[in-house]
Design a protein around this motif. Structure first.
Motif, PDB file in Angstrom:
ATOM      1  N   PHE A  69       0.825  -1.209   0.000  1.00 48.34           N
ATOM      2  CA  PHE A  69       0.000   0.000   0.000  1.00 48.34           C
ATOM      3  C   PHE A  69       0.857   1.256   0.000  1.00 48.34           C
ATOM      4  CE2 PHE A  69      -3.062  -3.116   1.101  1.00 48.34           C
ATOM      5  CZ  PHE A  69      -4.320  -2.587   0.896  1.00 48.34           C
ATOM      6  N   ASN A  70       1.925   1.256   0.798  1.00 45.31           N
ATOM      7  CA  ASN A  70       2.762   2.454   0.911  1.00 45.31           C
ATOM      8  C   ASN A  70       3.423   2.788  -0.419  1.00 45.31           C
ATOM      9  OD1 ASN A  70       2.325   3.098   3.647  1.00 45.31           O
ATOM     10  ND2 ASN A  70       3.740   1.503   4.295  1.00 45.31           N
ATOM     11  N   ALA A  71       4.008   1.775  -1.061  1.00 52.21           N
ATOM     12  CA  ALA A  71       4.681   2.015  -2.340  1.00 52.21           C
ATOM     13  C   ALA A  71       3.685   2.420  -3.414  1.00 52.21           C
ATOM     14  CB  ALA A  71       5.453   0.769  -2.774  1.00 52.21           C
ATOM     15  N   GLY A  99     -13.407   4.612 -10.710  1.00 49.66           N
ATOM     16  CA  GLY A  99     -14.619   4.553  -9.905  1.00 49.66           C
ATOM     17  C   GLY A  99     -14.508   3.576  -8.756  1.00 49.66           C
ATOM     18  N   ALA A 100     -13.454   2.764  -8.738  1.00 50.36           N
ATOM     19  CA  ALA A 100     -13.285   1.770  -7.679  1.00 50.36           C
ATOM     20  C   ALA A 100     -13.000   2.394  -6.321  1.00 50.36           C
ATOM     21  CB  ALA A 100     -12.161   0.799  -8.045  1.00 50.36           C
ATOM     22  N   LEU A 101     -12.785   3.706  -6.280  1.00 51.11           N
ATOM     23  CA  LEU A 101     -12.502   4.347  -4.997  1.00 51.11           C
ATOM     24  C   LEU A 101     -13.760   4.736  -4.226  1.00 51.11           C
ATOM     25  CD1 LEU A 101     -13.169   7.412  -5.893  1.00 51.11           C
ATOM     26  CD2 LEU A 101     -10.755   7.548  -6.464  1.00 51.11           C
ATOM     27  N   TYR A 102     -14.953   4.603  -4.844  1.00 51.40           N
ATOM     28  CA  TYR A 102     -16.175   4.989  -4.149  1.00 51.40           C
ATOM     29  C   TYR A 102     -16.509   4.021  -3.014  1.00 51.40           C
ATOM     30  CZ  TYR A 102     -17.349   8.540  -7.601  1.00 51.40           C
ATOM     31  OH  TYR A 102     -17.342   9.667  -8.386  1.00 51.40           O
ATOM     32  N   ASP A 116     -13.943   5.480  -0.146  1.00 50.85           N
ATOM     33  CA  ASP A 116     -13.264   4.808   0.955  1.00 50.85           C
ATOM     34  C   ASP A 116     -12.091   3.945   0.500  1.00 50.85           C
ATOM     35  OD1 ASP A 116     -14.478   2.578  -0.150  1.00 50.85           O
ATOM     36  OD2 ASP A 116     -15.648   2.056   1.635  1.00 50.85           O
ATOM     37  N   GLY A 117     -11.983   3.683  -0.792  1.00 49.46           N
ATOM     38  CA  GLY A 117     -10.819   2.951  -1.281  1.00 49.46           C
ATOM     39  C   GLY A 117     -10.782   1.504  -0.882  1.00 49.46           C
ATOM     40  N   VAL A 118     -11.936   0.841  -0.754  1.00 47.21           N
ATOM     41  CA  VAL A 118     -11.972  -0.573  -0.391  1.00 47.21           C
ATOM     42  C   VAL A 118     -12.345  -1.394  -1.615  1.00 47.21           C
ATOM     43  CG1 VAL A 118     -13.091  -2.331   1.034  1.00 47.21           C
ATOM     44  CG2 VAL A 118     -12.593  -0.075   1.995  1.00 47.21           C
ATOM     45  N   ALA A 119     -11.446  -2.297  -2.011  1.00 48.34           N
ATOM     46  CA  ALA A 119     -11.710  -3.188  -3.143  1.00 48.34           C
ATOM     47  C   ALA A 119     -11.049  -4.532  -2.861  1.00 48.34           C
ATOM     48  CB  ALA A 119     -11.177  -2.596  -4.444  1.00 48.34           C
ATOM     49  N   ASP A 120     -11.867  -5.528  -2.534  1.00 48.59           N
ATOM     50  CA  ASP A 120     -11.315  -6.831  -2.158  1.00 48.59           C
ATOM     51  C   ASP A 120     -10.520  -7.473  -3.282  1.00 48.59           C
ATOM     52  OD1 ASP A 120     -12.460  -6.621   0.336  1.00 48.59           O
ATOM     53  OD2 ASP A 120     -14.282  -7.713  -0.211  1.00 48.59           O
ATOM     54  N   TRP A 121     -10.873  -7.186  -4.536  1.00 52.79           N
ATOM     55  CA  TRP A 121     -10.220  -7.842  -5.665  1.00 52.79           C
ATOM     56  C   TRP A 121      -8.813  -7.300  -5.929  1.00 52.79           C
ATOM     57  CZ3 TRP A 121      -9.375  -4.497  -9.848  1.00 52.79           C
ATOM     58  CH2 TRP A 121     -10.097  -3.304  -9.818  1.00 52.79           C
ATOM     59  N   LEU A 122      -8.500  -6.070  -5.489  1.00 52.77           N
ATOM     60  CA  LEU A 122      -7.151  -5.500  -5.622  1.00 52.77           C
ATOM     61  C   LEU A 122      -7.023  -4.372  -4.596  1.00 52.77           C
ATOM     62  CD1 LEU A 122      -4.519  -5.708  -7.212  1.00 52.77           C
ATOM     63  CD2 LEU A 122      -5.433  -4.085  -8.870  1.00 52.77           C
ATOM     64  N   PRO A 123      -6.760  -4.713  -3.336  1.00 56.70           N
ATOM     65  CA  PRO A 123      -6.903  -3.756  -2.229  1.00 56.70           C
ATOM     66  C   PRO A 123      -6.074  -2.482  -2.344  1.00 56.70           C
ATOM     67  CG  PRO A 123      -6.793  -5.996  -1.381  1.00 56.70           C
ATOM     68  CD  PRO A 123      -6.482  -6.079  -2.839  1.00 56.70           C
ATOM     69  N   ALA A 124      -4.850  -2.560  -2.844  1.00 55.14           N
ATOM     70  CA  ALA A 124      -4.000  -1.365  -2.870  1.00 55.14           C
ATOM     71  C   ALA A 124      -4.378  -0.391  -3.985  1.00 55.14           C
ATOM     72  CB  ALA A 124      -2.535  -1.773  -3.017  1.00 55.14           C
ATOM     73  N   TYR A 125      -5.042  -0.882  -5.007  1.00 54.28           N
ATOM     74  CA  TYR A 125      -5.306  -0.071  -6.205  1.00 54.28           C
ATOM     75  C   TYR A 125      -6.119   1.195  -5.909  1.00 54.28           C
ATOM     76  CZ  TYR A 125      -7.228   1.066 -10.839  1.00 54.28           C
ATOM     77  OH  TYR A 125      -7.629   1.705 -11.976  1.00 54.28           O
ATOM     78  N   VAL A 154      -6.686   2.670  -3.110  1.00 52.32           N
ATOM     79  CA  VAL A 154      -5.975   3.501  -2.132  1.00 52.32           C
ATOM     80  C   VAL A 154      -4.946   4.376  -2.843  1.00 52.32           C
ATOM     81  CG1 VAL A 154      -4.411   3.466  -0.155  1.00 52.32           C
ATOM     82  CG2 VAL A 154      -6.365   1.894  -0.238  1.00 52.32           C
ATOM     83  N   GLY A 155      -4.212   3.775  -3.786  1.00 51.99           N
ATOM     84  CA  GLY A 155      -3.255   4.539  -4.574  1.00 51.99           C
ATOM     85  C   GLY A 155      -3.926   5.632  -5.392  1.00 51.99           C
ATOM     86  N   LYS A 156      -5.112   5.335  -5.921  1.00 57.37           N
ATOM     87  CA  LYS A 156      -5.828   6.332  -6.721  1.00 57.37           C
ATOM     88  C   LYS A 156      -6.307   7.497  -5.864  1.00 57.37           C
ATOM     89  CE  LYS A 156      -5.848   4.722 -10.993  1.00 57.37           C
ATOM     90  NZ  LYS A 156      -5.267   5.486 -12.132  1.00 57.37           N
ATOM     91  N   ILE A 157      -6.796   7.205  -4.655  1.00 57.62           N
ATOM     92  CA  ILE A 157      -7.229   8.282  -3.775  1.00 57.62           C
ATOM     93  C   ILE A 157      -6.045   9.180  -3.415  1.00 57.62           C
ATOM     94  CG2 ILE A 157      -8.058   8.818  -1.445  1.00 57.62           C
ATOM     95  CD1 ILE A 157      -9.894   6.409  -1.648  1.00 57.62           C
ATOM     96  N   GLY A 158      -4.903   8.546  -3.077  1.00 55.13           N
ATOM     97  CA  GLY A 158      -3.717   9.331  -2.761  1.00 55.13           C
ATOM     98  C   GLY A 158      -3.268  10.192  -3.923  1.00 55.13           C
TER      99      GLY A 158
END
Length: 310
Positions: free
Chosen positions: A90-92, A120-123, A139-148, A150-154
């Motif tokens: 997630f950090n990287a 749209g996966a960040l909704y 909220d950045g929650v996506a079970d199929w690719l969790p970090a994706y 989160v990176g988009k929101i950042g």
């Protein structure tokens, strides 16, 4: 108003499903540069044959030298490259995407317009058939690719900051599902590959997932309008098609077109998708031209012609 002419355009992610068709369409009347690592053998030559200049850039390089030597006089930028975070770091994922966007925007600070491709996966997930608007919570929650997501929101945060600080007119386009005959065909063709292999396709326990499919033809045609819509501070727009499409309905449509059976398996975990309210996007770009049923048929005919019934 059609595609621009005589512009100097920078595109990242230009070998991918989203940006490559845009780069090739724009290169007929503009000076188009694609930045990337170009890890696939022969892809630079393919771009050159389309009149596109390839310039090597590794977005994982966070140094101030990462864009050294690249031109700075681009008039328009489409930033589609992404570190998706398949490694679960997630950090990287957050750092690489955000810093790369900031470096790119600073390098191209004199551009007329900057377009960042978000998702749209960040909704924040609501009901399966909820129609998401640009003001819905994230909220950045996506079970199929969790970090994706989160990176988009950042990265959206970084893009908003640099747009305002630099005074760089910017559109943040939250992309739905792009598909079409280029590349691997998009998410619908991933489902079709599973159908061909006889693999199960997870679907919700009740109802179906919904999305707003966007055909490549419409995606390409809408990029200039999204550039024209750019503002500082940045503007956010949901980038999807006009029609709400049920994923199960889409799979059943591919069954009817090909005769290939889909093994739909109810599951608590699916590849979640989101349908968009197209109101703002339609105001900016006008309506889409390709209906999803015709678009799926055309995509199958291009990529899997031997399986399409006639």
């Amino acid at each position: 108003m059609g595609l621009p002419r005589g512009k100097k355009i920078l595109i990242t992610g230009g070998t991918g499903q989203v940006a490559r068709p845009v780069a090739e369409a724009l290169a007929t009347q503009n000076d188009v540069w694609c930045l990337g690592r170009f890890g696939t053998a022969g892809v630079e030559q393919e771009l050159a044959e389309k009149g596109i200049t390839a310039w090597r850039w590794d977005m994982d390089d966070l140094s101030a030298e990462s864009l050294k030597g690249a031109p700075e006089d681009f008039t328009h930028v489409l930033h589609s490259a992404v570190r998706r975070g398949e490694d679960g770091d997630f950090n990287a994922t957050a750092e690489v995407n955000a810093v790369a966007a900031g470096r790119l925007m600073t390098h191209c600070r004199t551009a007329e317009s900057f377009l960042y491709v978000s998702t749209g996966a960040l909704y924040a997930r609501r009901s399966l058939d909820h129609q998401y608007t640009e003001t819905d919570p994230v909220d950045g929650v996506a079970d199929w690719l969790p970090a994706y997501p989160v990176g988009k929101i950042g990265t959206e945060g970084a893009v908003r900051a640099f747009a305002q600080v630099l005074g760089l007119p910017t559109t943040i386009a939250r992309l739905n599902i792009a598909y079409g005959p280029g590349g691997y065909g998009g998410v619908p063709m991933l489902y079709f590959k599973r159908m061909l292999a006889g693999e199960p396709i997870p679907v919700p326990l009740d109802g179906q997932n919904w999305c707003s499919l966007l055909h490549t033809d419409d995606l390409v045609a809408q990029v200039p309008a999204l550039w024209r819509a750019a503002t500082a501070p940045s503007r956010v727009v949901n980038w999807g098609g006009d029609e709400s499409v049920g994923i199960t309905d889409c799979v059943r449509h591919m069954e009817a077109l090909t005769g290939i059976e889909a093994k739909l398996v109810p599951s608590e975990v699916t590849r979640e998708t989101y349908r968009f309210d197209p109101t703002l996007r339609r105001e900016l770009t006008g309506p889409c031209r390709v209906g999803w049923r015709d678009g799926i048929r055309r995509t199958l005919e291009s990529l899997y012609p031997e399986h399409v019934r006639h």
